[in-house]
Design a protein around this motif. Structure first.
Motif, mmCIF file in Angstrom:
data_model
loop_
_atom_site.group_PDB
_atom_site.id
_atom_site.type_symbol
_atom_site.label_atom_id
_atom_site.label_comp_id
_atom_site.label_asym_id
_atom_site.label_seq_id
_atom_site.Cartn_x
_atom_site.Cartn_y
_atom_site.Cartn_z
ATOM 1 N N ASP A 1 0.811 -1.207 0.000
ATOM 2 C CA ASP A 1 0.000 0.000 0.000
ATOM 3 C C ASP A 1 0.853 1.269 0.000
ATOM 4 N N GLU A 2 2.136 1.145 0.308
ATOM 5 C CA GLU A 2 3.034 2.285 0.198
ATOM 6 C C GLU A 2 3.289 2.662 -1.263
ATOM 7 N N GLN A 3 3.090 1.718 -2.190
ATOM 8 C CA GLN A 3 3.424 1.952 -3.595
ATOM 9 C C GLN A 3 2.201 2.110 -4.493
ATOM 10 N N VAL A 4 1.105 1.451 -4.136
ATOM 11 C CA VAL A 4 -0.099 1.464 -4.971
ATOM 12 C C VAL A 4 -1.320 1.633 -4.082
ATOM 13 N N ASP A 5 -2.462 1.874 -4.695
ATOM 14 C CA ASP A 5 -3.731 1.913 -3.977
ATOM 15 C C ASP A 5 -4.455 0.578 -4.127
ATOM 16 N N PHE A 6 -5.340 0.303 -3.165
ATOM 17 C CA PHE A 6 -6.145 -0.907 -3.201
ATOM 18 C C PHE A 6 -7.614 -0.579 -3.030
ATOM 19 N N VAL A 7 -8.459 -1.377 -3.677
ATOM 20 C CA VAL A 7 -9.894 -1.395 -3.413
ATOM 21 C C VAL A 7 -10.235 -2.835 -3.050
ATOM 22 N N GLY A 8 -10.772 -3.026 -1.876
ATOM 23 C CA GLY A 8 -11.083 -4.382 -1.437
ATOM 24 C C GLY A 8 -11.291 -4.436 0.064
ATOM 25 N N PRO A 9 -11.467 -5.668 0.551
ATOM 26 C CA PRO A 9 -11.207 -6.938 -0.120
ATOM 27 C C PRO A 9 -12.431 -7.471 -0.874
ATOM 28 N N TYR A 10 -12.157 -8.334 -1.871
ATOM 29 C CA TYR A 10 -13.232 -9.063 -2.531
ATOM 30 C C TYR A 10 -13.187 -10.549 -2.194
ATOM 31 N N PHE A 11 -12.155 -10.956 -1.419
ATOM 32 C CA PHE A 11 -12.048 -12.343 -0.971
ATOM 33 C C PHE A 11 -11.176 -12.350 0.270
ATOM 34 N N VAL A 12 -11.515 -13.215 1.226
ATOM 35 C CA VAL A 12 -10.749 -13.357 2.460
ATOM 36 C C VAL A 12 -10.363 -14.827 2.595
ATOM 37 N N THR A 13 -9.085 -15.107 2.871
ATOM 38 C CA THR A 13 -8.650 -16.495 2.969
ATOM 39 C C THR A 13 -7.443 -16.630 3.891
ATOM 40 N N ARG A 14 -7.414 -17.705 4.632
ATOM 41 C CA ARG A 14 -6.192 -18.058 5.344
ATOM 42 C C ARG A 14 -5.291 -18.826 4.372
ATOM 43 N N GLN A 15 -4.098 -19.213 4.832
ATOM 44 C CA GLN A 15 -3.161 -19.961 4.001
ATOM 45 C C GLN A 15 -3.153 -21.434 4.404
ATOM 46 N N GLY A 16 -2.812 -22.306 3.447
ATOM 47 C CA GLY A 16 -2.860 -23.729 3.727
ATOM 48 C C GLY A 16 -1.918 -24.517 2.829
ATOM 49 N N PHE A 17 -2.047 -25.841 2.887
ATOM 50 C CA PHE A 17 -1.134 -26.749 2.201
ATOM 51 C C PHE A 17 -1.898 -27.670 1.257
ATOM 52 N N LEU A 18 -1.402 -27.768 0.050
ATOM 53 C CA LEU A 18 -1.935 -28.682 -0.964
ATOM 54 C C LEU A 18 -0.992 -29.877 -1.059
ATOM 55 N N VAL A 19 -1.556 -31.084 -0.974
ATOM 56 C CA VAL A 19 -0.751 -32.304 -1.054
ATOM 57 C C VAL A 19 -1.424 -33.290 -2.001
ATOM 58 N N GLY B 1 6.178 -35.700 -7.491
ATOM 59 C CA GLY B 1 6.822 -36.226 -6.301
ATOM 60 C C GLY B 1 8.100 -35.523 -5.917
ATOM 61 N N ASP B 2 8.358 -34.338 -6.488
ATOM 62 C CA ASP B 2 9.587 -33.602 -6.196
ATOM 63 C C ASP B 2 9.498 -32.815 -4.891
ATOM 64 N N ILE B 3 8.295 -32.523 -4.428
ATOM 65 C CA ILE B 3 8.085 -31.767 -3.185
ATOM 66 C C ILE B 3 6.987 -32.456 -2.382
ATOM 67 N N HIS B 4 6.846 -32.044 -1.122
ATOM 68 C CA HIS B 4 5.805 -32.623 -0.272
ATOM 69 C C HIS B 4 4.486 -31.854 -0.337
ATOM 70 N N ALA B 5 4.550 -30.525 -0.525
ATOM 71 C CA ALA B 5 3.323 -29.727 -0.464
ATOM 72 C C ALA B 5 3.516 -28.394 -1.161
ATOM 73 N N VAL B 6 2.404 -27.814 -1.583
ATOM 74 C CA VAL B 6 2.355 -26.436 -2.075
ATOM 75 C C VAL B 6 1.710 -25.592 -0.983
ATOM 76 N N PHE B 7 2.319 -24.472 -0.675
ATOM 77 C CA PHE B 7 1.834 -23.602 0.400
ATOM 78 C C PHE B 7 1.421 -22.259 -0.181
ATOM 79 N N THR B 8 0.152 -21.935 -0.042
ATOM 80 C CA THR B 8 -0.342 -20.609 -0.424
ATOM 81 C C THR B 8 -1.756 -20.446 0.129
ATOM 82 N N ASP B 9 -2.487 -19.459 -0.386
ATOM 83 C CA ASP B 9 -3.826 -19.181 0.122
ATOM 84 C C ASP B 9 -4.758 -20.366 -0.116
ATOM 85 N N GLU B 10 -5.509 -20.707 0.923
ATOM 86 C CA GLU B 10 -6.396 -21.863 0.854
ATOM 87 C C GLU B 10 -7.382 -21.761 -0.303
#
Length: 297
Positions: free
Chosen positions: A121-139, A192-201
């Protein structure tokens, strides 16, 4: 799981706020000369063809296929365009370059699962939020090596450079790999190169739906999360307060009118994972748009 209170974002730096005060004073001084808040030429940039930076490899949110962009974010942009009076035209942008896209005016807007943070927000403006999410793991669907937060220690985890997940504090011993896009992480997971992907649920459920009939189906680990709750916003450059207001008002209406039907259509795996509770988890309150947007009512 991190339970971050839903309160207004931290105040900007003193220098940034002083600059805003000075700009506001200049607006008042020039008002009598016919100069408007939308820009020095008195015209909005939200007209005609509007170039939008998006992530075109994120199923559920935006997936480019057959010369068409499909997903929740194209649905959102179509609503805003119809409401305000512009035609969205998408092009791909990587996570690490989203602020620069706006500063350089390569994109008029960025709608790219773009989390609102004080640093951005120091560099650009925002309008939102339009979605709210915690982070999680994909396996992989057949993998049970991560059941609790402690199990992440010692695992090889993939995420995307420039994302909020890339700076989250994972347990000691976890190896974090960063890629330029999530599709690469998902491909490495299925190989099978990694165990999980980590990002927004919310993002992860798009890949669950996309890969449900593949040779290597995927799942989101339930109730395991690190980092902050993320709130997706529409990014725009800082010198467009009038357009910021137009987007804020339109987005409030979108959340009330079409948000739920678009989520059902584009993110069915997310809806199925939380029957009866998915709106409470992922839908922002329209009032949140006034709280977190750079422009205030």
């Amino acid at each position: 799981m991190t339970n971050e209170p839903r309160h207004p974002r931290p105040l900007r730096s003193l220098g940034h706020r002083c600059a805003r005060v000075a700009a506001a004073a200049l607006l008042l001084a020039l008002a009598g000369c016919g100069w408007t808040a939308d820009g020095a030429d008195g015209k909005t940039v939200l007209t005609g063809t509007v170039y939008i930076g998006g992530k075109n490899d994120q199923p559920g949110f935006n997936l480019h296929s057959g010369h068409t962009d499909r997903g929740f974010e194209p649905d959102l942009a179509a609503y805003l365009g119809k409401r305000i009076g512009f035609a969205p035209k998408w092009h791909d942008v990587v996570s690490a370059k989203r602020e620069q896209e706006l500063v350089d005016k390569a994109s008029t807007l960025v709608i790219a699962t773009y989390s609102i943070t004080p640093q951005r927000d120091e560099q650009v403006d925002f309008v939102g939020p339009y979605f709210v999410t915690r982070q999680g793991f994909l396996v992989r669907e057949d993998y049970d090596g991560i059941r609790t937060e402690k199990d992440v220690a010692g695992k090889v985890i993939c995420t995307v450079e420039g994302s909020t997940s890339a700076i989250a504090a994972l347990p000691g011993g976890a190896t974090l790999q960063t890629q330029s896009d999530y599709s690469t992480c998902v491909r490495k997971l299925q190989q099978g190169d990694i165990h999980a992907v980590f990002t927004d649920e919310a993002l992860l459920y798009g890949y669950v739906e996309q890969q449900k009939n593949s040779r290597t189906p995927l799942k989101v680990v339930p109730d395991v999360s690190f980092g902050y709750i993320n709130r997706y916003g529409i990014g725009l450059r800082e010198d467009l307060p009038g357009d910021c207001d137009k987007l804020r008002e339109a987005l409030r209406d979108y959340i009330s009118e079409e948000w739920a039907s678009d989520v059902k259509a584009q993110l069915p795996a997310l809806v199925a994972a939380y029957p009866g509770d998915w709106e409470n988890r992922f839908r922002p309150d329209p009032q949140d748009v006034d709280t977190y947007s750079s422009c205030k009512p």
